[in-house]
Design a protein around this motif. Sequence first.
Motif, PDB file in Angstrom:
ATOM      1  N   VAL A 122      -6.871   0.595   0.501  1.00  0.00           N
ATOM      2  CA  VAL A 122      -5.501   0.088   0.441  1.00  0.00           C
ATOM      3  C   VAL A 122      -4.947  -0.094   1.847  1.00  0.00           C
ATOM      4  O   VAL A 122      -5.122   0.759   2.715  1.00  0.00           O
ATOM      5  N   ASN A 123      -4.293  -1.209   2.069  1.00  0.00           N
ATOM      6  CA  ASN A 123      -3.607  -1.461   3.326  1.00  0.00           C
ATOM      7  C   ASN A 123      -2.382  -0.550   3.372  1.00  0.00           C
ATOM      8  O   ASN A 123      -1.494  -0.670   2.522  1.00  0.00           O
ATOM      9  N   PRO A 124      -2.304   0.383   4.319  1.00  0.00           N
ATOM     10  CA  PRO A 124      -1.186   1.321   4.331  1.00  0.00           C
ATOM     11  C   PRO A 124       0.160   0.658   4.628  1.00  0.00           C
ATOM     12  O   PRO A 124       1.204   1.177   4.243  1.00  0.00           O
ATOM     13  N   ALA A 125       0.141  -0.483   5.272  1.00  0.00           N
ATOM     14  CA  ALA A 125       1.396  -1.166   5.603  1.00  0.00           C
ATOM     15  C   ALA A 125       2.011  -1.855   4.389  1.00  0.00           C
ATOM     16  O   ALA A 125       3.228  -1.869   4.228  1.00  0.00           O
ATOM     17  N   THR A 126       1.137  -2.424   3.542  1.00  0.00           N
ATOM     18  CA  THR A 126       1.642  -3.174   2.395  1.00  0.00           C
ATOM     19  C   THR A 126       1.358  -2.499   1.061  1.00  0.00           C
ATOM     20  O   THR A 126       1.874  -2.927   0.041  1.00  0.00           O
ATOM     21  N   GLU A 127       0.506  -1.482   1.087  1.00  0.00           N
ATOM     22  CA  GLU A 127       0.053  -0.775  -0.105  1.00  0.00           C
ATOM     23  C   GLU A 127      -0.659  -1.683  -1.097  1.00  0.00           C
ATOM     24  O   GLU A 127      -0.755  -1.396  -2.282  1.00  0.00           O
ATOM     25  N   SER A 128      -1.191  -2.790  -0.606  1.00  0.00           N
ATOM     26  CA  SER A 128      -1.956  -3.680  -1.478  1.00  0.00           C
ATOM     27  C   SER A 128      -3.446  -3.433  -1.262  1.00  0.00           C
ATOM     28  O   SER A 128      -3.885  -3.122  -0.158  1.00  0.00           O
ATOM     29  N   PRO A 129      -4.243  -3.566  -2.330  1.00  0.00           N
ATOM     30  CA  PRO A 129      -5.691  -3.346  -2.190  1.00  0.00           C
ATOM     31  C   PRO A 129      -6.328  -4.453  -1.351  1.00  0.00           C
ATOM     32  O   PRO A 129      -5.973  -5.620  -1.475  1.00  0.00           O
TER      33      PRO A 129
END
Length: 84
Positions: free
Chosen positions: A28-35
């Motif tokens: 998960v991208n920690p900045a956007t919380e998108s996988p």
Amino acid sequence: MATAIPHRQLFVAGEWRAPALGRRLPVVNPATESPIGEIPAGTAEDVDAAVAAAREALKRNRGRDWARAPGAVRAKYLRAIAAK
């Protein structure tokens, strides 16, 4: 711009293989919380197979090849594994 994580498997005994249970973990991208991808979810069984393969490789010549290899040679191999 999204950065995709390449599909990877586990490298054991000189070959790429799927994890024993076939499970994968999301990245998960920690900045956007998108996988942004998935990685193999190794289990104790996968670790045991990797350790057994490493022990077998060291038995072949008591680890002399790797132990005697200069750091630059070791780095070359590790980078090649990471690139795959």
